[in-house]
Design an enzyme around this catalytic site. Structure first.
Site, short mmCIF file in Angstrom:
data_model
loop_
_atom_site.label_atom_id
_atom_site.label_comp_id
_atom_site.label_asym_id
_atom_site.label_seq_id
_atom_site.Cartn_x
_atom_site.Cartn_y
_atom_site.Cartn_z
N GLU A 82 24.58 39.41 -51.84
CA GLU A 82 24.53 38.53 -50.97
C GLU A 82 25.83 39.41 -49.72
O GLU A 82 26.66 38.68 -49.39
CB GLU A 82 25.98 37.36 -50.98
CG GLU A 82 25.65 36.71 -51.73
CD GLU A 82 25.98 35.10 -52.06
OE1 GLU A 82 27.26 35.26 -51.89
OE2 GLU A 82 25.59 34.62 -52.29
N GLU A 120 21.11 32.14 -57.71
CA GLU A 120 22.10 31.26 -57.68
C GLU A 120 21.59 29.96 -57.37
O GLU A 120 21.02 30.37 -56.48
CB GLU A 120 23.18 31.52 -57.13
CG GLU A 120 24.09 32.87 -57.51
CD GLU A 120 25.29 32.97 -57.14
OE1 GLU A 120 26.03 32.43 -56.46
OE2 GLU A 120 25.92 34.68 -57.16
#
Ligand code: BG6
Length: 476
Positions: free
Chosen positions: A165, A373
């Site tokens: 991320e 995720e």
């Protein structure tokens, strides 16, 4: 698009789940590990610190055995930089190498493929003091760390993810506890995007190094991708959604895949005197990455409207969390989507948006993708009979898996699915009470209790899903 028949998941589809070192391991200063920025940050109010987490460091064998019982084909975990190089650069901690070596062997013993994230929000504190990603040397620090990992684990790890991320680090660093702004910084936007540039160069160089050192291995980025919807069909809202899509999503993937800066982002940065400086060789380095696949985290979509009318007056910028952006003056204003329900923690739930996101990504980049995720944070309860009845999580995951299958039927190449998280762990800023795992851990926010593991209802359900290669999504 309505399909007459749905395609099956590929036979070698990688079912599994994810964790990250600083959220799951504990033992945060044990066996020579140096502190990371997560260990020295101010702990968010009313939440646990990271000294024990769920003690995966000492209980990984039990945890991997439970993952094997569910039938995992893959386990995505991250390597803590300061566990293997406590000062960030310099001496390697052999105890740290030994831990990850054992963890990898344990996965392989159970035929679980290790999928390793090289960096998940935990810069060594020693490097934080030297400016973290703000320091141009961070590119070399990261590359050295990558080399140590490839040398020590590359014989067994065939799948790597670079930076978890990176877009979230750049957009909402303070929420995650990672942003370091050097004193005296005048143009904060420029500083943040210079740091981002260093990460992009470090990532590209690490991908090239991986290909050079480990020709059999595969490597890719792992941003958090949320397709952005316009609030209405007003053309100005569509432009706003393009703006937000560009700074939230495409900047990161255009760079990882094509080695180019997204033009919308670049123009916006230039206008704010915030375009990053290129060092000699950066342009070539950025083009040398060539990911083999794209890993991405998906929790929900975002929605926004135009901010043109009152650009100067935008009251709120920034974000409440990774998934809730308030806006960016002159670019967009974040709004709630009235068509979507939300979790107990306020994150919108949008399974159909998952398919839309996958379709959009595939048509832009044409690379195989793995979901690194996706999941539901909830207040789970352990009942007297040692069970956790998390039907809400089953429902969430089922709806998202259905959408992957639709995306596969749309012709998108999907390699695997690793929901967040394999086991309960400490959330980025909302403590252990925001649970995501298939495996419940007996501890509270401040009372460590027994740390015993319990199989949630979703554990049994996911086991069935994996055994049927995604065709049986019915209740237990
Ligand atoms: C992602 C991160 O942003 O979302 C994870 O990669 C994180 O580290 C996950 O835990 C869920 O977010 P949160 O804030 O609920 O922990």
């Amino acid at each position: 698009m309505l399909h007459k028949t749905l395609k099956l998941f590929p036979r070698d589809f990688l079912w599994g789940a994810s964790t990250s070192a600083y959220q799951v391991e504990g033992a945060n200063l044990e066996d020579g590990k140096g502190p990371s920025c997560q260990d020295v940050k101010e702990v968010p109010r009313d939440t646990s610190d990271l000294t024990v987490c769920v003690d995966h460091y000492h209980r990984y064998k039990e945890d991997i055995a439970l993952m094997a019982e569910m039938g995992f084909k893959v386990y995505r975990f991250s390597i803590s930089w300061s566990r293997i190089i406590p000062g960030g650069t310099g001496e390697v901690n052999l105890k740290g190498i030994e831990f990850y070596s054992n963890l990898i062997d344990e996965c392989l013993k159970h035929n679980i493929e290790p999928l390793v994230t090289m960096f998940h929000f935990d810069m060594p504190a020693a490097l934080d003091k030297r400016g973290s990603w703000s320091n141009r040397e961070s590119v070399d620090w990261f590359l050295n760390f990558a080399k140590v990992m490839f040398e020590n684990f590359g014989d067994r790890v065939k799948s790597w993810l670079t930076i978890n991320e990176q877009n979230i680090l750049t957009l909402v660093g303070p929420v995650i506890g990672t942003l370091t702004i050097p004193e005296g910084t005048e143009n904060e936007l420029k500083e943040i995007y210079q740091q981002n540039h260093h990460m992009l160069v470090a990532q590209a160089k690490a991908m090239a190094l991986c290909h050079e050192m480990l020709p059999d291995a595969k490597i890719g980025p792992a941003p958090n991708i949320s397709l952005v919807y316009p609030e209405s069909c007003k053309p100005e809202d569509v432009i706003a959604a393009q703006n937000f899509n560009a700074i939230r999503n495409w900047l990161y993937l255009d760079m990882a895949v094509y080695g180019i800066y997204n033009n919308i982002v670049w123009s916006w940065l230039e206008e704010h005197d915030a375009a990053p400086d290129f060092a000699e060789g950066d342009a070539e380095a950025l083009k040398s990455g060539h990911p083999d696949f794209i890993g991405f985290n998906y929790y929900n979509t975002a929605t926004c409207k135009s901010d043109d009318e009152d650009a100067a007056k935008t009251a709120e910028t920034g974000a409440f969390s990774q998934q809730e952006n308030k806006g960016e003056a002159g670019l967009f204003k974040g709004v709630k989507n009235p068509h979507l329900p939300a979790t107990e923690f306020g994150w919108e739930i949008d399974p159909t948006g998952f398919r839309a996101t996958i379709r959009e990504m595939y048509s832009r980049y044409h690379l195989p993708m793995i979901v690194t995720e996706n999941g539901l944070g909830a207040y789970d309860k352990l009942t007297e009979d040692g069970r956790v009845h998390d039907s809400y999580r089953i429902e969430y995951l089922r709806k998202h898996i259905e959408q992957i299958r639709l995306a596969v039927s749309d012709g998108c190449e999907m390699m695997g699915y690793c929901p967040w998280s394999a086991i309960d762990l400490i959330s980025t800023h909302e403590g252990i009470v925001k649970r995501y795992g298939f495996i419940y851990v007996d501890r509270d926010e401040f009372d460590l209790k027994t740390l015993d593991r319990y199989r949630k209802d979703s554990f049994y359900w996911y086991k069935k899903v994996i055994a049927s290669n995604g065709t049986d999504l019915t209740d237990n």
